[in-house]
Design a protein around this motif. Sequence first.
Motif, mmCIF file in Angstrom:
data_model
loop_
_atom_site.group_PDB
_atom_site.id
_atom_site.type_symbol
_atom_site.label_atom_id
_atom_site.label_comp_id
_atom_site.label_asym_id
_atom_site.label_seq_id
_atom_site.Cartn_x
_atom_site.Cartn_y
_atom_site.Cartn_z
ATOM 1 N N VAL A 131 0.950 -1.507 -0.027
ATOM 2 C CA VAL A 131 0.367 -0.158 -0.067
ATOM 3 C C VAL A 131 0.826 1.294 -0.135
ATOM 4 O O VAL A 131 2.262 1.049 0.370
ATOM 5 C CB VAL A 131 -1.086 -0.408 1.501
ATOM 6 C CG1 VAL A 131 -1.722 1.388 1.223
ATOM 7 C CG2 VAL A 131 -1.696 -1.716 1.476
ATOM 8 N N MET A 132 0.777 2.416 -0.769
ATOM 9 C CA MET A 132 1.595 3.706 -0.815
ATOM 10 C C MET A 132 0.222 4.287 -0.308
ATOM 11 O O MET A 132 -0.820 4.049 -0.828
ATOM 12 C CB MET A 132 2.177 4.274 -1.967
ATOM 13 C CG MET A 132 3.324 3.154 -2.357
ATOM 14 S SD MET A 132 3.756 3.072 -4.172
ATOM 15 C CE MET A 132 4.858 4.680 -3.055
ATOM 16 N N GLY A 133 0.392 5.254 -0.346
ATOM 17 C CA GLY A 133 -0.554 7.297 0.762
ATOM 18 C C GLY A 133 -0.218 7.850 1.000
ATOM 19 O O GLY A 133 1.589 8.178 0.767
ATOM 20 N N TRP A 134 -0.764 8.935 1.304
ATOM 21 C CA TRP A 134 -0.466 10.638 0.975
ATOM 22 C C TRP A 134 -1.031 10.474 2.943
ATOM 23 O O TRP A 134 -2.628 10.418 3.079
ATOM 24 C CB TRP A 134 -0.988 11.543 -0.161
ATOM 25 C CG TRP A 134 0.087 11.080 -1.328
ATOM 26 C CD1 TRP A 134 -0.160 10.581 -1.974
ATOM 27 C CD2 TRP A 134 0.670 11.696 -1.899
ATOM 28 N NE1 TRP A 134 0.290 10.498 -2.893
ATOM 29 C CE2 TRP A 134 1.610 10.740 -2.376
ATOM 30 C CE3 TRP A 134 1.940 12.661 -0.741
ATOM 31 C CZ2 TRP A 134 2.331 11.828 -3.780
ATOM 32 C CZ3 TRP A 134 3.079 12.898 -1.524
ATOM 33 C CH2 TRP A 134 3.321 12.382 -2.302
ATOM 34 N N TYR A 135 -1.108 11.047 3.282
ATOM 35 C CA TYR A 135 -0.809 12.117 4.350
ATOM 36 C C TYR A 135 -0.575 13.644 4.717
ATOM 37 O O TYR A 135 0.225 13.833 4.202
ATOM 38 C CB TYR A 135 -0.285 11.395 5.887
ATOM 39 C CG TYR A 135 -0.846 10.233 6.557
ATOM 40 C CD1 TYR A 135 -0.373 8.487 6.072
ATOM 41 C CD2 TYR A 135 -1.469 9.922 7.618
ATOM 42 C CE1 TYR A 135 -0.485 7.934 6.327
ATOM 43 C CE2 TYR A 135 -1.990 8.511 7.902
ATOM 44 C CZ TYR A 135 -1.907 7.165 7.473
ATOM 45 O OH TYR A 135 -2.492 6.811 7.610
ATOM 46 N N ARG A 136 -1.373 14.185 5.550
ATOM 47 C CA ARG A 136 -0.761 15.500 5.291
ATOM 48 C C ARG A 136 -0.501 16.471 6.838
ATOM 49 O O ARG A 136 -1.086 15.471 7.572
ATOM 50 C CB ARG A 136 -1.559 16.692 5.011
ATOM 51 C CG ARG A 136 -2.756 16.496 4.515
ATOM 52 C CD ARG A 136 -3.905 17.336 4.181
ATOM 53 N NE ARG A 136 -5.056 17.885 4.402
ATOM 54 C CZ ARG A 136 -5.755 17.971 3.882
ATOM 55 N NH1 ARG A 136 -5.742 18.000 1.706
ATOM 56 N NH2 ARG A 136 -7.464 18.069 4.128
ATOM 57 N N GLN A 137 0.277 17.568 7.173
ATOM 58 C CA GLN A 137 -0.112 17.939 8.242
ATOM 59 C C GLN A 137 -0.031 19.420 8.294
ATOM 60 O O GLN A 137 0.972 20.181 8.029
ATOM 61 C CB GLN A 137 1.093 17.514 9.760
ATOM 62 C CG GLN A 137 1.191 17.742 10.936
ATOM 63 C CD GLN A 137 2.391 16.896 11.650
ATOM 64 O OE1 GLN A 137 3.508 15.963 11.246
ATOM 65 N NE2 GLN A 137 2.256 17.052 13.101
ATOM 66 N N ALA A 138 -1.227 20.075 8.793
ATOM 67 C CA ALA A 138 -1.117 21.134 8.442
ATOM 68 C C ALA A 138 -0.646 22.444 9.869
ATOM 69 O O ALA A 138 -0.376 21.191 11.548
ATOM 70 C CB ALA A 138 -3.255 21.849 8.476
#
Length: 122
Positions: free
Chosen positions: A33-40
């Motif tokens: 699995v590959m994915g994107w996360y984000r942190q504001a």
Amino acid sequence: QVQLVESGGGLVQAGGSLRLVCAASGSIVSINVMGWYRQAPGKQRELVAFITSGDATHYADPVKGRFTISRDNNAKNTLYLEMNSLKPEDTAVYYCTAVRVVTTMRDYPEVWGQGTLVTVST
């Protein structure tokens, strides 16, 4: 050693588009699995989207209909995130992740990139 390198971040006006790219390297045989996360700023890291080796996808509600995740399943194991109709609240550092990485030397349960900054102005 497996490395994930993100690119494509930058400054864009609200309503604009960006394409993020994550390149995986390191004698990789397969990635589950590959994915994107984000942190504001001031917030916890959150899932944006992920894609399985069988191309099944999942999106977080805030990005559904605006973002598209895809991956190139040849030897390069490259991950993409097409982001359209960007909003100021999409401003964050975006991280690429790979889960269950099999290489010629060993397996890695999870690998993270260093992140790429996306800034959406009003």
